[in-house]
Design an enzyme around this catalytic site. Sequence first.
Site, PDB file in Angstrom:
ATOM      1  N   HIS A  57       9.371 -37.916 -35.524  1.00 10.80           N
ATOM      2  CA  HIS A  57       9.912 -38.841 -34.504  1.00 10.80           C
ATOM      3  C   HIS A  57      11.047 -39.668 -35.096  1.00 10.80           C
ATOM      4  O   HIS A  57      10.817 -40.562 -35.920  1.00 10.80           O
ATOM      5  CB  HIS A  57       8.817 -39.770 -33.976  1.00 10.80           C
ATOM      6  CG  HIS A  57       9.273 -40.592 -32.812  1.00 10.80           C
ATOM      7  ND1 HIS A  57       8.776 -40.416 -31.539  1.00 10.80           N
ATOM      8  CD2 HIS A  57      10.212 -41.579 -32.710  1.00 10.80           C
ATOM      9  CE1 HIS A  57       9.367 -41.262 -30.719  1.00 10.80           C
ATOM     10  NE2 HIS A  57      10.251 -41.980 -31.411  1.00 10.80           N
ATOM     11  N   HIS A  59      15.449 -41.137 -34.329  1.00 10.99           N
ATOM     12  CA  HIS A  59      16.600 -41.326 -33.413  1.00 10.99           C
ATOM     13  C   HIS A  59      17.878 -41.193 -34.225  1.00 10.99           C
ATOM     14  O   HIS A  59      18.412 -42.183 -34.726  1.00 10.99           O
ATOM     15  CB  HIS A  59      16.528 -42.693 -32.732  1.00 10.99           C
ATOM     16  CG  HIS A  59      15.373 -42.809 -31.798  1.00 10.99           C
ATOM     17  ND1 HIS A  59      15.472 -42.581 -30.442  1.00 10.99           N
ATOM     18  CD2 HIS A  59      14.069 -43.090 -32.031  1.00 10.99           C
ATOM     19  CE1 HIS A  59      14.287 -42.733 -29.883  1.00 10.99           C
ATOM     20  NE2 HIS A  59      13.408 -43.044 -30.827  1.00 10.99           N
ATOM     21  N   GLN A 152      16.593 -42.637 -22.336  1.00 13.40           N
ATOM     22  CA  GLN A 152      16.286 -43.990 -22.845  1.00 13.40           C
ATOM     23  C   GLN A 152      16.142 -45.020 -21.728  1.00 13.40           C
ATOM     24  O   GLN A 152      15.299 -45.906 -21.801  1.00 13.40           O
ATOM     25  CB  GLN A 152      17.396 -44.430 -23.821  1.00 13.40           C
ATOM     26  CG  GLN A 152      17.327 -45.861 -24.282  1.00 13.40           C
ATOM     27  CD  GLN A 152      16.240 -46.122 -25.301  1.00 13.40           C
ATOM     28  OE1 GLN A 152      16.353 -45.775 -26.459  1.00 13.40           O
ATOM     29  NE2 GLN A 152      15.143 -46.736 -24.858  1.00 13.40           N
ATOM     30  N   HIS A 210       8.119 -40.848 -25.373  1.00 14.36           N
ATOM     31  CA  HIS A 210       7.786 -42.222 -25.714  1.00 14.36           C
ATOM     32  C   HIS A 210       6.811 -42.664 -24.629  1.00 14.36           C
ATOM     33  O   HIS A 210       7.145 -42.626 -23.445  1.00 14.36           O
ATOM     34  CB  HIS A 210       9.026 -43.100 -25.670  1.00 14.36           C
ATOM     35  CG  HIS A 210       9.970 -42.893 -26.818  1.00 14.36           C
ATOM     36  ND1 HIS A 210      10.617 -41.716 -27.054  1.00 14.36           N
ATOM     37  CD2 HIS A 210      10.353 -43.749 -27.800  1.00 14.36           C
ATOM     38  CE1 HIS A 210      11.371 -41.842 -28.138  1.00 14.36           C
ATOM     39  NE2 HIS A 210      11.227 -43.066 -28.613  1.00 14.36           N
ATOM     40  N   GLU A 213       4.626 -47.546 -24.924  1.00 15.62           N
ATOM     41  CA  GLU A 213       5.104 -48.316 -26.086  1.00 15.62           C
ATOM     42  C   GLU A 213       5.212 -49.776 -25.678  1.00 15.62           C
ATOM     43  O   GLU A 213       6.292 -50.313 -25.443  1.00 15.62           O
ATOM     44  CB  GLU A 213       6.448 -47.790 -26.601  1.00 15.62           C
ATOM     45  CG  GLU A 213       6.843 -48.451 -27.931  1.00 15.62           C
ATOM     46  CD  GLU A 213       8.206 -48.037 -28.449  1.00 15.62           C
ATOM     47  OE1 GLU A 213       8.868 -47.207 -27.808  1.00 15.62           O
ATOM     48  OE2 GLU A 213       8.603 -48.556 -29.503  1.00 15.62           O
ATOM     49  N   ASP A 309      11.037 -43.048 -36.994  1.00 17.08           N
ATOM     50  CA  ASP A 309      11.573 -43.608 -35.747  1.00 17.08           C
ATOM     51  C   ASP A 309      12.995 -44.119 -35.918  1.00 17.08           C
ATOM     52  O   ASP A 309      13.917 -43.636 -35.270  1.00 17.08           O
ATOM     53  CB  ASP A 309      10.643 -44.718 -35.202  1.00 17.08           C
ATOM     54  CG  ASP A 309      10.840 -44.983 -33.709  1.00 17.08           C
ATOM     55  OD1 ASP A 309      11.601 -44.238 -33.060  1.00 17.08           O
ATOM     56  OD2 ASP A 309      10.231 -45.933 -33.190  1.00 17.08           O
TER      57      ASP A 309
HETATM   58 FE   FE2 Z   1      11.345 -43.716 -30.735  1.00 16.23          FE
END
Ligand code: FE2
Length: 424
Positions: A57, A59, A152, A210, A213, A309
């Site tokens: 995971h 970005h 996102q 995701h 969260e 992440d």
């Molecule tokens: Fe993430």
Amino acid sequence: MLDLLVKNASLPDGRKDMSIAVRDGKIVQVHAGLDLPAKESLDAQGLLVSPPFVDAHFHMDATLSYGLPRVNQSGTLLEGIALWGELKPLLTQEAIVERALAYCDWAVAKGLLAIRSHVDICDPRLLAVEALLEVKRRVAPYLDLQLVAFPQDGVLRAPGALDNLKRALDLGVDVVGGIPHFERTMADGAASVKLLCELAAQRGLRVDMHCDESDDPLSRHVETLAFETQRLGLQGRVTGSHLTSMHSMDNYYVSKLLPLMAEARLHVVANPLINITLQGRHDSYPKRRGMTRVPELLAAGVNVAFGHDCVMDPWYSLGSADMLEVAHMGLHVAQMTSQAAMRQCFDAVTVNASHVMGLTGYGLEVGCNADFVLLQARDPVQAIRLRATRLKVFRRGKCVSRTPASISGLDLPGRPDQTSLMLP
Ligand code: FE2
């Protein structure tokens, strides 16, 4: 004649004095005390040889952008998302490629040879998608980069996001992403999970969302994700990332949820460095830790990986592509301090993460790719304790990175074998 023979290696499963024989980029034998002619041979001197680290995971479109255009003052997830929104119009494809390639260099040096990266598809230009597809092609000889189409700003909430997401998949992005807790209502979140799982089933793709969260004990999207996984026959191909709300959920409800997740063969990715810094921000004291229930998920038979992440981006100012740092934090936050649990934390950044990504040819068995890391540690627990130096990193049997040994506290004081390592 072999291409490479690694001798006297300790393996993560506890086997000692093992030899690993390599020909044409593949592992052809793994056996204790094996000695065969080889073009190149390496004496591991009893140190740990592990399959490469895997980050399930990440970005990569945001990495190494810390401070652009400003830093996250509150340190919250929501300010991070807002900050990323400010940065997006300023991004160029060249800058994304340059930063991602720099990160991949860091990764290889740390023995991290497979990364699943989410890529934001909400910008209709799909600038980041094109940039990371280019990076994926360029790093392929030394690193497996898998991309997730990540809305996102919410696939239902953001105008045009579903169309953008489909276009990203058409361009070659591998996995369907989502963010149900960021949709406007719980009902919209559930609808987004259903919609995105159906899209993945139609296209024969994996899913990684995701999910939940937040610190909201009533967030229920993982339940929907597990249900849709079973309804659509996607068992073993779907991942719930973060799941931080599980930390705050009612225990009775969790006792019902865990078997549902296990039946759906859902994978889970916790992101300890990020969860411990972003969650609990609305609490006074006591402050919740906000990481999902890792030991309980493992005990229920759910595959759990730890992800990095973020590294130096709108959400997190630290990080260095070191998956042992991630395992170290995960171990502490989850209080996984028994010997067996500490080894599970090592698995969470290696083999478990490879299952999340669905990697083939991963491992130290005959027939696997000859990808492995020589660590300056004798076992996985010591590797986590020391965030051990990656002395040598091999990809398809070729050394792609080497780092000098450090003075590291490898052995207890007074032990005769504590002195210097004379590795080639
Ligand atoms: Fe993430």
